[in-house]
Scaffold this active site. Structure first.
Site, PDB file in Angstrom:
ATOM      1  N   TYR A   1      -4.549   1.389  -6.360  1.00 22.15           N
ATOM      2  CA  TYR A   1      -3.323   0.895  -5.707  1.00 22.15           C
ATOM      3  C   TYR A   1      -2.598  -0.086  -6.638  1.00 22.15           C
ATOM      4  O   TYR A   1      -1.398   0.049  -6.897  1.00 22.15           O
ATOM      5  CB  TYR A   1      -3.701   0.236  -4.376  1.00 22.15           C
ATOM      6  CG  TYR A   1      -2.615  -0.609  -3.763  1.00 22.15           C
ATOM      7  CD1 TYR A   1      -1.481  -0.026  -3.186  1.00 22.15           C
ATOM      8  CD2 TYR A   1      -2.716  -2.008  -3.755  1.00 22.15           C
ATOM      9  CE1 TYR A   1      -0.481  -0.816  -2.624  1.00 22.15           C
ATOM     10  CE2 TYR A   1      -1.726  -2.794  -3.187  1.00 22.15           C
ATOM     11  CZ  TYR A   1      -0.618  -2.199  -2.626  1.00 22.15           C
ATOM     12  OH  TYR A   1       0.373  -2.982  -2.080  1.00 22.15           O
TER      13      TYR A   1
ATOM     14  N   ASP B   1       0.021  -9.010  -5.326  1.00 18.32           N
ATOM     15  CA  ASP B   1      -0.988  -9.766  -6.078  1.00 18.32           C
ATOM     16  C   ASP B   1      -2.015  -8.822  -6.730  1.00 18.32           C
ATOM     17  O   ASP B   1      -2.710  -9.208  -7.662  1.00 18.32           O
ATOM     18  CB  ASP B   1      -1.719 -10.723  -5.134  1.00 18.32           C
ATOM     19  CG  ASP B   1      -2.194 -10.030  -3.863  1.00 18.32           C
ATOM     20  OD1 ASP B   1      -1.324  -9.512  -3.127  1.00 18.32           O
ATOM     21  OD2 ASP B   1      -3.410  -9.971  -3.603  1.00 18.32           O
TER      22      ASP B   1
ATOM     23  N   GLY C   1       7.747   0.579   8.273  1.00 17.08           N
ATOM     24  CA  GLY C   1       6.567  -0.175   7.861  1.00 17.08           C
ATOM     25  C   GLY C   1       6.661  -1.602   8.394  1.00 17.08           C
ATOM     26  O   GLY C   1       7.700  -1.999   8.937  1.00 17.08           O
TER      27      GLY C   1
ATOM     28  N   ASP D   1      11.769  10.604   1.619  1.00 17.81           N
ATOM     29  CA  ASP D   1      10.363  10.605   1.197  1.00 17.81           C
ATOM     30  C   ASP D   1      10.293  10.301  -0.300  1.00 17.81           C
ATOM     31  O   ASP D   1      10.869  11.038  -1.117  1.00 17.81           O
ATOM     32  CB  ASP D   1       9.764  11.989   1.516  1.00 17.81           C
ATOM     33  CG  ASP D   1       8.272  12.025   1.321  1.00 17.81           C
ATOM     34  OD1 ASP D   1       7.775  11.359   0.378  1.00 17.81           O
ATOM     35  OD2 ASP D   1       7.585  12.708   2.097  1.00 17.81           O
TER      36      ASP D   1
END
Ligand SMILES: NC(=O)c1ccc[n+]([C@@H]2O[C@H](COP(=O)([O-])OP(=O)(O)OC[C@H]3O[C@@H](n4cnc5c(N)ncnc54)[C@H](OP(=O)(O)O)[C@@H]3O)[C@@H](O)[C@H]2O)c1
Length: 291
Positions: free
Chosen positions: A124, A101, A10, A35
């Site tokens: 999320y 945030d 990432g 994973d």
């Protein structure tokens, strides 16, 4: 010290692979190796590697798709971190986890402190908050670093998207009523290394100083690129409101963090978001269009 880094492919994971070897023997694993939605396999690998520090840079970060894929987002952002934290507790290891945030609703008028009440307004954020809570309740030693508006010179993020569009269009519309601090991955990786050295723990906000809107961030990127002689087609950046840019997931209006703990408790140096941007632009591929 044996360090397990998850999510090494990432944008933050890549930056961490640069700094973590200075702190110990690094085992960097990608989704293919480790994973977070496969708890049993995770347990086997943890037993094999026996890390003393787990750095979790893996996450389900697709904010809009999460609205209709809650189960996967919860597995990766909450259940997987819980598995690692509970293993860490049983084995006297520490977990360093990243959060966001988006655990806040953005309705505060002041910058968010670490102990302000959370109230996520999208799936999320809800799953990231669930992950934080499970880590805190695991009994393991932990550092949860909350950051905001992450970007890098490569990959899919706001900076690379703006540069691509600025090369294709005369006018861009950019939201100017959401505020935060753009955070380059190089800065968050360096700050992580510093915090490890200072043995930081608990929940900690980490972002460069100052704040801007997405429109302000886009303007800074484009002005700097023009100064560097980069040929861009864009002539006008039109500021628009959140309501003119509908998305499946709601976004907080205020994502600005109070950085008192970072600077005063841990003595981390200050750097403005504008200065933090410059090294990223220096690293951009020297082609006409960013990758
Ligand atoms: N991006 C932001 O603006 C932002 C803001 C604040 C906080 N954060 C937090 O910062 C951290 C790093 O974010 P980032 O921007 O570096 O995210 P990223 O670029 O999306 O990287 C996340 C990594 O996690 C991997 N991953 C996804 N599902 C997985 C699974 N089931 N098992 C193992 N790995 C999996 C991804 O692999 P694939 O590439 O195969 O999907 C990817 O390599 C996250 O905790 C994020 O919540 C991000």
């Amino acid at each position: 010290m044996r360090i397990l880094l998850t999510g090494c492919e990432g944008q933050l994971g890549r930056a961490l692979t640069r700094v973590l070897p200075e702190h110990g023997e690094l085992f960097a694993v990608s989704r293919a190796d480790f994973d977070l939605s496969l708890p049993e396999k995770m347990g086997r690998i943890l037993e094999e590697l026996r890390p003393e520090l787990i750095v979790n840079a893996a996450a389900y970060t697709a904010v809009d798709p999460a609205e209709t894929d809650r189960e996967t987002a919860l597995a990766v952002n909450a259940v997987g971190p819980d598995v690692m934290a509970r293993w860490a507790f049983r084995n006297q290891a520490m977990i360093l986890h990243y959060s966001t945030d988006y655990v806040f609703d953005g309705e505060n008028t002041a910058p968010y402190r670490e102990d302000d009440a959370t109230n996520p307004i999208n799936v999320y954020g809800e799953t990231k908050r669930a992950g934080e809570r499970l880590i805190m309740e695991s009994g393991a030693r932990y550092l949860i670093v909350r950051s905001s508006w992450l970007y890098d010179a490569v990959g899919k993020n706001f900076l690379t998207t703006i540069l691509r569009l600025a090369g294709e269009r005369d006018e861009l519309q950019v939201v100017d009523d959401q505020f935060g601090a753009p955070t380059p991955t190089w800065w968050l990786a360096d700050t992580t290394a510093y915090l490890l050295m200072r043995k930081a723990n608990g929940v900690l906000n980490a972002a460069p100083d100052g704040s801007t809107s997405w429109h302000g961030f886009a303007s800074a990127i484009i002005d700097e690129m023009k100064k560097r002689g980069r040929p861009l087609k864009v002539r006008h950046l039109a500021p628009i409101g959140t309501e003119d840019w509908p998305t499946p997931a709601k976004r907080p209006r205020n994502s600005v963090f109070a950085l008192t703990r970072l600077h005063e408790e841990y003595g981390a140096a200050s750097l403005s978001w504008q200065d933090a941007l410059l090294p990223v632009l220096d690293r951009l591929p020297k082609t006409e269009r960013p990758v």
